[in-house]
Design an enzyme around this catalytic site. Sequence first.
Site, mmCIF file in Angstrom:
data_model
loop_
_atom_site.group_PDB
_atom_site.id
_atom_site.type_symbol
_atom_site.label_atom_id
_atom_site.label_comp_id
_atom_site.label_asym_id
_atom_site.label_seq_id
_atom_site.Cartn_x
_atom_site.Cartn_y
_atom_site.Cartn_z
ATOM 1 N N CYS A 50 60.271 65.645 56.565
ATOM 2 C CA CYS A 50 61.527 66.391 56.484
ATOM 3 C C CYS A 50 62.194 66.545 57.847
ATOM 4 C CB CYS A 50 61.288 67.747 55.869
ATOM 5 S SG CYS A 50 59.838 68.571 56.495
ATOM 6 N N HIS A 100 53.649 59.938 72.501
ATOM 7 C CA HIS A 100 54.489 60.619 71.510
ATOM 8 C C HIS A 100 53.788 60.693 70.155
ATOM 9 C CE1 HIS A 100 58.184 62.120 69.762
ATOM 10 N NE2 HIS A 100 57.987 61.292 68.745
#
Lengths: 333, 269
Positions: A50, A100
């Site tokens: 999301c 990351h």
Amino acid sequence: MDLVLVGLNHKTAPVEVRERIAFAEGHLHSALKRLQRESDLQEGMIVSTCNRVEILAHGRKSQNQIVQSVKDFLYSYHTMKPPFLEDYLYSYLRHDAVRHIFRVASSLDSMVVGEPQILSQVKQAYTEACQAGSVGTYLKDLIPRAFFVAKKVRSSTRIGASAVSISSVAVELARKIFGDLRGKTTILLGAGEMGELAARNLLDSGVSQIFVTNRTPSAAGNWLPNCWPRQFPSKISEPISFGRTSLWCAQAPLPCCWTKAVLRPSSKGADIGHCLSLIFPFLATSTPRSTNWRMSFFTMSTICNRLLTLTFAKDAKKPRLQKRLSIRKPSAT
Amino acid sequence: MSVLLFNSAFGFYVLGLLHSVAAFVTKKTNLFQKIAMVSVSVGFVLHTAFLIYSAVEKSHLPVTDLREALAFFAWTVSLCFFISHLRYRIQPLGLFLLPLVTVLMLGTIFIKSSPVPEILSSSWIYWHTICLFLAYGMFFVTFIASLLYLFQERELKGKKPKTFYYWLPSLVLLDDLFYKFLISGFCFMTLGLLAGVIWAEQDWVGGWQSDPKVIAALVTWGIYLLLIYLRLTAGWRGKRAALISMVGFLSVLFTFLGARYLGGLHSFP
């Protein structure tokens, strides 16, 4: 031979953009196949949640070429024209990409830092990529290492000390908007994992009654008896008047509820003081997609002095209604 | 005696204000907030005693000149603070209401008392001024509630909660406070204006209708009427209502302080 990560997240892109380039769960497999074929990559993995859409790619070309081909894939897959995404996308190369993905898996990059769901979402993305055959030796080495790091972060720091999740933050937010939730009635749309967490948090904050609705009744039945002994209507099949909070945890590619249906004021029995409604604004891309409410939850509270009725749009799949939405279905390959 | 009562009331108000500020700065809300409430309570009791004593001493209610009016206004604001605290327990309110009380009390010290004009020796003045001052006090609470509402809404929409998010109460509570004080203030203002009209018709010379303060008061009354009307019919709440109430309060300020300098029947020495 280089590794790059291209994507956007809640920090760089608004929800309208995130929902437009999100990959629906059922289409991930074909998207991965297409990514590999169109971008001429050795390996690829798509993390679509999301709050973020990220593509981890490994190929024989140079870094810049790989970044460009991933961007081209995003534009063509979502039928967008460049340079729409340029302001929102970031790209990490080599070590930065590794760092990351470690940060993401460890929930250090999440909207609610420390929420445990992201790890399972990355795992899910990895499984999908494995099944689609887009994972080679490089990612097979890297991603399990990310899981290992995430577990280590969780076990050796206090990041998981307080039980946080998007749902708990949303219930806290509801409390900041509606005050004391004790004795209030709530409608929960969606009975998935988030719905369950939301229900538990709501019960903890003293909500007296929760109605749960789901497109498939079975999912609602799986966890409800554990946390609430009463029998719930598992589906809103008829207009339901509510003077209560509603939490939206549904993830759906099409609206399950229409503004007109919700905003139909009833002629009698309006209980002004208790007509409250909350839409999860950040529970995902799901919210704007699963409702066609282009209004914020604050606007909702302004109209809630009328009695609202809520219906599920049974005809949500009709082409006429699809046309009314600006949602593009992913083009099949 | 009255000076002693007044000064000690002022001292306790200042003490309450300082502790409210300390509660906000140090985040030790329990301890400082309790001390602040006790101080303000004692100050309020002494202030009430001062008003009663002055009324007995001068044989009229002390609302006839600017000095007395400010002291009475301070009392109404602190009364509103008490009512809102008892009903809602919104701690940040003190931080906003007590400075006004302190400033009004401080203003009273520097303004000299003037003799009561002949025209003001009517019993209608009590109804007129008491109702209007209560209305002004309540409108001030409404103003603060809308200010806090806007702050909190901004925090919620910003998605990056800072101090205000944790410090301020929920939007619904602020909205309820806003509405209750709006309605009560409006009722008191209507009563005060009616008393003024009856009084003017009985005792005053003609032409009071074109007095600047009367016109300003009617504009203020109109703004609040519009706000209530829009809320009841069109469901105007939240940000829009808060903004209108702020405009209304600016109008209140103009009516109370500004219109004094435009001349007219309300400009007493």
